[in-house]
Motif scaffolding. Structure first.
Motif, PDB file in Angstrom:
ATOM      1  N   SER A  11     129.821 -55.387 -29.755  1.00 14.74           N
ATOM      2  CA  SER A  11     129.047 -54.913 -30.798  1.00 14.74           C
ATOM      3  C   SER A  11     128.635 -56.146 -31.823  1.00 14.74           C
ATOM      4  O   SER A  11     127.672 -56.174 -32.397  1.00 14.74           O
ATOM      5  CB  SER A  11     129.645 -53.862 -31.406  1.00 14.74           C
ATOM      6  OG  SER A  11     130.709 -54.290 -31.973  1.00 14.74           O
ATOM      7  N   GLU A  12     129.640 -57.153 -31.841  1.00 16.34           N
ATOM      8  CA  GLU A  12     129.372 -58.406 -32.567  1.00 16.34           C
ATOM      9  C   GLU A  12     130.665 -59.407 -32.314  1.00 16.34           C
ATOM     10  O   GLU A  12     131.617 -58.898 -31.866  1.00 16.34           O
ATOM     11  CB  GLU A  12     129.786 -57.980 -33.837  1.00 16.34           C
ATOM     12  CG  GLU A  12     130.958 -57.341 -34.406  1.00 16.34           C
ATOM     13  CD  GLU A  12     130.915 -56.505 -35.370  1.00 16.34           C
ATOM     14  OE1 GLU A  12     129.879 -56.076 -36.124  1.00 16.34           O
ATOM     15  OE2 GLU A  12     131.991 -55.768 -35.514  1.00 16.34           O
ATOM     16  N   TRP A  58     125.316 -49.393 -33.417  1.00 20.97           N
ATOM     17  CA  TRP A  58     124.316 -49.646 -34.549  1.00 20.97           C
ATOM     18  C   TRP A  58     122.746 -49.911 -33.806  1.00 20.97           C
ATOM     19  O   TRP A  58     122.745 -50.261 -32.899  1.00 20.97           O
ATOM     20  CB  TRP A  58     124.606 -51.243 -34.905  1.00 20.97           C
ATOM     21  CG  TRP A  58     125.713 -51.188 -35.801  1.00 20.97           C
ATOM     22  CD1 TRP A  58     127.352 -51.501 -35.275  1.00 20.97           C
ATOM     23  CD2 TRP A  58     125.961 -50.944 -36.958  1.00 20.97           C
ATOM     24  NE1 TRP A  58     128.138 -51.364 -36.237  1.00 20.97           N
ATOM     25  CE2 TRP A  58     127.519 -50.995 -37.516  1.00 20.97           C
ATOM     26  CE3 TRP A  58     125.288 -50.802 -38.279  1.00 20.97           C
ATOM     27  CZ2 TRP A  58     128.259 -50.737 -38.705  1.00 20.97           C
ATOM     28  CZ3 TRP A  58     125.756 -50.515 -39.604  1.00 20.97           C
ATOM     29  CH2 TRP A  58     127.298 -50.536 -39.657  1.00 20.97           C
ATOM     30  N   PRO A  59     121.959 -49.785 -34.703  1.00 18.66           N
ATOM     31  CA  PRO A  59     120.545 -49.521 -34.311  1.00 18.66           C
ATOM     32  C   PRO A  59     119.756 -50.800 -33.344  1.00 18.66           C
ATOM     33  O   PRO A  59     119.229 -50.564 -32.404  1.00 18.66           O
ATOM     34  CB  PRO A  59     119.674 -49.293 -35.632  1.00 18.66           C
ATOM     35  CG  PRO A  59     120.540 -49.095 -36.507  1.00 18.66           C
ATOM     36  CD  PRO A  59     121.786 -49.494 -36.314  1.00 18.66           C
ATOM     37  N   ASP A 145     122.782 -56.904 -34.312  1.00 19.34           N
ATOM     38  CA  ASP A 145     123.370 -56.328 -35.394  1.00 19.34           C
ATOM     39  C   ASP A 145     124.370 -57.027 -35.891  1.00 19.34           C
ATOM     40  O   ASP A 145     125.687 -56.674 -36.264  1.00 19.34           O
ATOM     41  CB  ASP A 145     123.591 -54.988 -35.549  1.00 19.34           C
ATOM     42  CG  ASP A 145     122.633 -54.172 -36.077  1.00 19.34           C
ATOM     43  OD1 ASP A 145     122.055 -54.551 -37.099  1.00 19.34           O
ATOM     44  OD2 ASP A 145     122.405 -53.137 -35.383  1.00 19.34           O
ATOM     45  N   CYS A 146     124.566 -58.652 -35.569  1.00 18.23           N
ATOM     46  CA  CYS A 146     125.419 -59.416 -36.180  1.00 18.23           C
ATOM     47  C   CYS A 146     125.063 -59.940 -37.518  1.00 18.23           C
ATOM     48  O   CYS A 146     125.863 -60.590 -38.071  1.00 18.23           O
ATOM     49  CB  CYS A 146     125.407 -60.642 -35.185  1.00 18.23           C
ATOM     50  SG  CYS A 146     126.303 -60.172 -33.503  1.00 18.23           S
ATOM     51  N   VAL A 147     124.039 -59.599 -38.129  1.00 18.44           N
ATOM     52  CA  VAL A 147     123.631 -60.370 -39.367  1.00 18.44           C
ATOM     53  C   VAL A 147     123.981 -59.258 -40.466  1.00 18.44           C
ATOM     54  O   VAL A 147     123.224 -58.166 -40.409  1.00 18.44           O
ATOM     55  CB  VAL A 147     122.330 -60.825 -39.537  1.00 18.44           C
ATOM     56  CG1 VAL A 147     121.823 -61.104 -40.899  1.00 18.44           C
ATOM     57  CG2 VAL A 147     121.806 -61.981 -38.605  1.00 18.44           C
ATOM     58  N   TYR A 148     124.797 -59.335 -41.063  1.00 16.98           N
ATOM     59  CA  TYR A 148     125.221 -58.193 -42.232  1.00 16.98           C
ATOM     60  C   TYR A 148     126.073 -58.697 -43.449  1.00 16.98           C
ATOM     61  O   TYR A 148     126.187 -58.001 -44.223  1.00 16.98           O
ATOM     62  CB  TYR A 148     125.979 -57.073 -41.672  1.00 16.98           C
ATOM     63  CG  TYR A 148     127.101 -57.431 -40.795  1.00 16.98           C
ATOM     64  CD1 TYR A 148     128.411 -57.602 -41.293  1.00 16.98           C
ATOM     65  CD2 TYR A 148     127.131 -57.739 -39.421  1.00 16.98           C
ATOM     66  CE1 TYR A 148     129.372 -58.256 -40.455  1.00 16.98           C
ATOM     67  CE2 TYR A 148     128.059 -58.063 -38.541  1.00 16.98           C
ATOM     68  CZ  TYR A 148     129.306 -58.457 -39.221  1.00 16.98           C
ATOM     69  OH  TYR A 148     130.506 -58.858 -38.414  1.00 16.98           O
ATOM     70  N   CYS A 173     118.744 -59.634 -31.927  1.00 15.33           N
ATOM     71  CA  CYS A 173     118.104 -58.361 -32.478  1.00 15.33           C
ATOM     72  C   CYS A 173     119.041 -58.024 -33.649  1.00 15.33           C
ATOM     73  O   CYS A 173     120.358 -57.980 -33.851  1.00 15.33           O
ATOM     74  CB  CYS A 173     118.021 -57.387 -31.544  1.00 15.33           C
ATOM     75  SG  CYS A 173     117.013 -55.970 -32.164  1.00 15.33           S
ATOM     76  N   PHE A 174     118.318 -57.834 -34.943  1.00 11.18           N
ATOM     77  CA  PHE A 174     119.198 -57.619 -36.151  1.00 11.18           C
ATOM     78  C   PHE A 174     118.290 -56.723 -36.983  1.00 11.18           C
ATOM     79  O   PHE A 174     117.055 -56.992 -37.096  1.00 11.18           O
ATOM     80  CB  PHE A 174     119.747 -58.559 -36.941  1.00 11.18           C
ATOM     81  CG  PHE A 174     118.503 -59.527 -37.583  1.00 11.18           C
ATOM     82  CD1 PHE A 174     118.537 -59.430 -39.133  1.00 11.18           C
ATOM     83  CD2 PHE A 174     117.552 -60.286 -37.066  1.00 11.18           C
ATOM     84  CE1 PHE A 174     117.802 -60.324 -39.832  1.00 11.18           C
ATOM     85  CE2 PHE A 174     116.967 -61.113 -37.619  1.00 11.18           C
ATOM     86  CZ  PHE A 174     116.632 -60.934 -39.068  1.00 11.18           C
ATOM     87  N   LYS A 175     118.907 -56.064 -37.982  1.00 17.46           N
ATOM     88  CA  LYS A 175     117.995 -55.335 -38.934  1.00 17.46           C
ATOM     89  C   LYS A 175     118.241 -56.025 -40.387  1.00 17.46           C
ATOM     90  O   LYS A 175     119.342 -56.375 -40.780  1.00 17.46           O
ATOM     91  CB  LYS A 175     118.733 -53.949 -39.345  1.00 17.46           C
ATOM     92  CG  LYS A 175     117.980 -52.929 -40.434  1.00 17.46           C
ATOM     93  CD  LYS A 175     118.591 -51.609 -40.208  1.00 17.46           C
ATOM     94  CE  LYS A 175     118.030 -50.841 -41.127  1.00 17.46           C
ATOM     95  NZ  LYS A 175     116.658 -50.495 -41.171  1.00 17.46           N
TER      96      LYS A 175
END
Length: 219
Positions: A11-12, A58-59, A145-148, A173-175
């Protein structure tokens, strides 16, 4: 000799837990994911965030997984490192996360009867020293979703730089949750050749939710 099919998923990539904001606690549960009917049989995931944010879906992970199944299902013979949930498992897969996530990863492997295809391991963000049981470069690297959390950006880029070979491609891919998240993309463009993916049929939908899909290649 035919190249062995190997993959790594997570997931990360891992950073220390004190560098991230742990999500609000929610009850542990088992969810079934079929990615809109693309996964046969569906994937079962035991989600539990008590040890950190890696314990839930995560989305961007599901968006990336759908894209790869639709557009890049012909990956036989490729060496894949996936940093995302929800990937269809057709080759040997290594899933990675924090040390505290190992029990949960192993539980999900058993839940889906994938002991012969999936191996759980730990991968730390930052530095160029990689675990000896993981491929040090791969044809395809998937990250979702590694950018948070802004302090982790240099660590993530350092690890991606160590993993990307001259013929590798990263699907990232990230939000975008905050303005600082785009700073990561500015940093990434200094290290990699970056292009936004244009051929995803869902692109118009998820970009309205500030989710973006890019490719990275070595300069």
């Amino acid at each position: 000799m035919e190249m062995e099919n190997r993959s790594i998923a997570s997931s990360e990539l891992m950073i220390d837990e004190d560098l991230i904001q742990t999500p609000a606690q929610k009850s542990a549960t088992i969810t079934t994911i079929d990615l809109g009917g693309l996964l046969h049989p569906p994937l079962k995931l035991h989600e539990d965030v008590k040890e950190g944010c890696g314990g839930q879906v995560w989305p961007a992970g599901t968006i990336l997984a759908r894209y790869m199944i639709r557009k890049h299902s012909d990956l036989e013979g490729k060496e894949i490192l996936a940093v995302a949930r929800g990937c269809r498992i057709t080759t040997k897969l290594y899933i990675t996360d924090q040390e505290t996530m190992l029990p949960l990863m192993r539980q999900n492997i058993q839940l889906n009867h994938l002991e012969d295809k999936v191996v759980a391991g730990v991968l730390n963000w930052g530095g160029t020293s990689l675990p000896t049981n993981l491929p040090h470069t791969s044809d395809i690297i998937l990250a979702a979703d590694c950018v948070y959390f802004e302090p982790s950006f240099p660590l993530l880029l350092e690890t991606l730089s160590a993993l990307v070979g001259k013929d590798s491609i990263v699907y990232f891919c990230f939000k975008k949750r905050r303005r600082a998240d785009m700073q990561f993309m500015r940093m990434a463009r200094k290290k990699f050749l970056v292009e936004e993916v244009q051929d995803d049929p869902d692109r118009d939908t998820y970009t309205r939710d500030s989710i973006f899909l890019y490719t990275f290649r070595k300069k």
